[in-house]
Write an enzyme that holds these catalytic residues in place. Sequence first.
Site, short mmCIF file in Angstrom:
data_model
loop_
_atom_site.label_atom_id
_atom_site.label_comp_id
_atom_site.label_asym_id
_atom_site.label_seq_id
_atom_site.Cartn_x
_atom_site.Cartn_y
_atom_site.Cartn_z
N ASN A 109 99.46 25.93 11.12
CA ASN A 109 98.61 24.76 10.93
C ASN A 109 97.78 24.41 12.17
O ASN A 109 96.66 23.93 12.05
CB ASN A 109 99.43 23.55 10.48
CG ASN A 109 100.58 23.23 11.40
OD1 ASN A 109 101.23 24.13 11.95
ND2 ASN A 109 100.87 21.96 11.58
N GLY A 117 107.78 25.62 12.63
CA GLY A 117 107.51 25.90 11.23
C GLY A 117 108.37 25.06 10.31
O GLY A 117 108.79 23.94 10.66
N SER A 118 108.66 25.59 9.15
CA SER A 118 109.40 24.85 8.13
C SER A 118 110.90 24.86 8.40
O SER A 118 111.42 25.74 9.09
CB SER A 118 109.13 25.45 6.75
OG SER A 118 109.73 26.74 6.65
N GLU A 149 111.14 23.52 16.17
CA GLU A 149 110.21 22.42 15.92
C GLU A 149 109.85 22.46 14.45
O GLU A 149 109.05 23.30 14.02
CB GLU A 149 108.97 22.56 16.80
CG GLU A 149 109.25 22.48 18.29
CD GLU A 149 109.69 21.10 18.74
OE1 GLU A 149 109.51 20.13 17.96
OE2 GLU A 149 110.22 20.96 19.85
N CYS A 187 102.44 18.47 11.23
CA CYS A 187 103.87 18.21 11.08
C CYS A 187 104.24 16.76 11.39
O CYS A 187 105.24 16.26 10.90
CB CYS A 187 104.68 19.16 11.97
SG CYS A 187 104.28 19.04 13.73
N GLU A 232 108.25 17.49 1.99
CA GLU A 232 107.17 17.17 2.91
C GLU A 232 105.84 17.54 2.27
O GLU A 232 105.70 18.64 1.71
CB GLU A 232 107.36 17.93 4.23
CG GLU A 232 106.31 17.60 5.28
CD GLU A 232 106.54 18.35 6.58
OE1 GLU A 232 105.81 18.07 7.55
OE2 GLU A 232 107.43 19.22 6.63
#
Length: 453
Positions: free
Chosen positions: A112, A185-186, A207, A241, A329
């Site tokens: 992103n 990431g996820s 993160e 995020c 999310e």
Amino acid sequence: MEQIIARQRTFFNTQATKDLKFRITQLEKLERILKNNIPALDDAIFKDFKKSAFENYLTELALLFHDIKDAKNNLRRWSRKRKVSTNITNFPASSYIIPEPLGVCLVMGAWNYPYQLSFAPVIAAIAAGNTVVLKPSELPSNTSAIIAKLVNENFDPKVFKVVEGGIPETTELLEQKFDKIFFTGSTKVGTIVYKAAAKYLTPVTLELGGKSPAFILKDANLKMAAKRLIWAKYLNAGQTCIAPDYVLVDNNVASKFLEYCKAEILKADYSFDNGNFLQIINDSNFDRLTRMLDISKIYHGGKTDKADRYIEPTILNNVSFNDACMQEEIFGPILPIIVYDNLDDVFPKVRALSKPLSCYIFTSSSKTKKRLMNEFSFGGGAINDAVMHISNPNLPFGGVGDSGIGNYHGEAGFKAFSHYKSILDKPTWLELPLKYSPYSKGKLSLLKRLMNF
């Protein structure tokens, strides 16, 4: 992969990376490469997202240049030996802590913000004296390619190497032994990374993300709250995020707040042509987001164009915690509004969700600020603002629980890639007999007094 890592480990063991001049030289090289190639970086990210040069500098490159400057200015202080006091039990002696690099590090960037979230951990790792293997996300293919080109053509691979690829390459990387893994990431992929790291007891920083709430209290400055929240939400088309994922607004001010939000969207005039809006990263994310668009709850927006991966900045009103948009999310330009009558009723529902990466509170009440700060666990956030806490390098950035492990930015980033070695340095001219045999009641009594028992 094995050869890349073996060569980096061999080079790390020469102790060359522990020299501060060497680290600064590498940071300056990265800074020079980025600055000299801004047009190419702009072009690549526009091809992937339609991200403008303005937003590329604002949200990616400017933060990296600031990180490099911060590291260069503070590296000597961060890396120096720090003396600490010595207790009476160890008299006479001195005690100190020495930061040392961990070794060969793997940084896995996110799609992103492909430049910022790839290079920011690398800057911290190099500043701490490590070698780095960087795996950028493969989803924005043009940015991945330019990252690999610029790094691999200018850095010694024994110091810094970029490996491109998808799941097979990532899987092979995770089978190797690193001294540190940093992943952005996820939560789903973060779990995979954590499991792979456990095989070698490799320390990790994860993160991740989560559903970051924004609370709008009835005593908030509604116009300013709308202005700041709308900017934060639709920045990067919501693919952030720490974007406000949903808003909880007091029923007494909900109508007025919604009017202000709509006015801010119209004022911004979000579009590709205006350079202030982005495409959704790919078709699968576009499809996932459009499934959240409940037509009956659209207050503003809702238009989509799959061919251009476009979703209009959208506000959903009268949302409940059971709606589809509240089950994961969002990570896109859809903002659900949950209206509440009593904070005491809605607060337990928010706490029942996984701990989010961020939280934003808009209020003028010191009592409410204190209550939400004390009672609600989240990674970080802001009061009467949103997203901007990430721009302060003095605030460690990271999650808690499902939203992440560890933190970075500024000195926190240096610490994330360092081991702090504790040393007791004792002379040989005196040795008290207290701890040695033969034991006695007198020695035990003195021992208890010395140790405050």
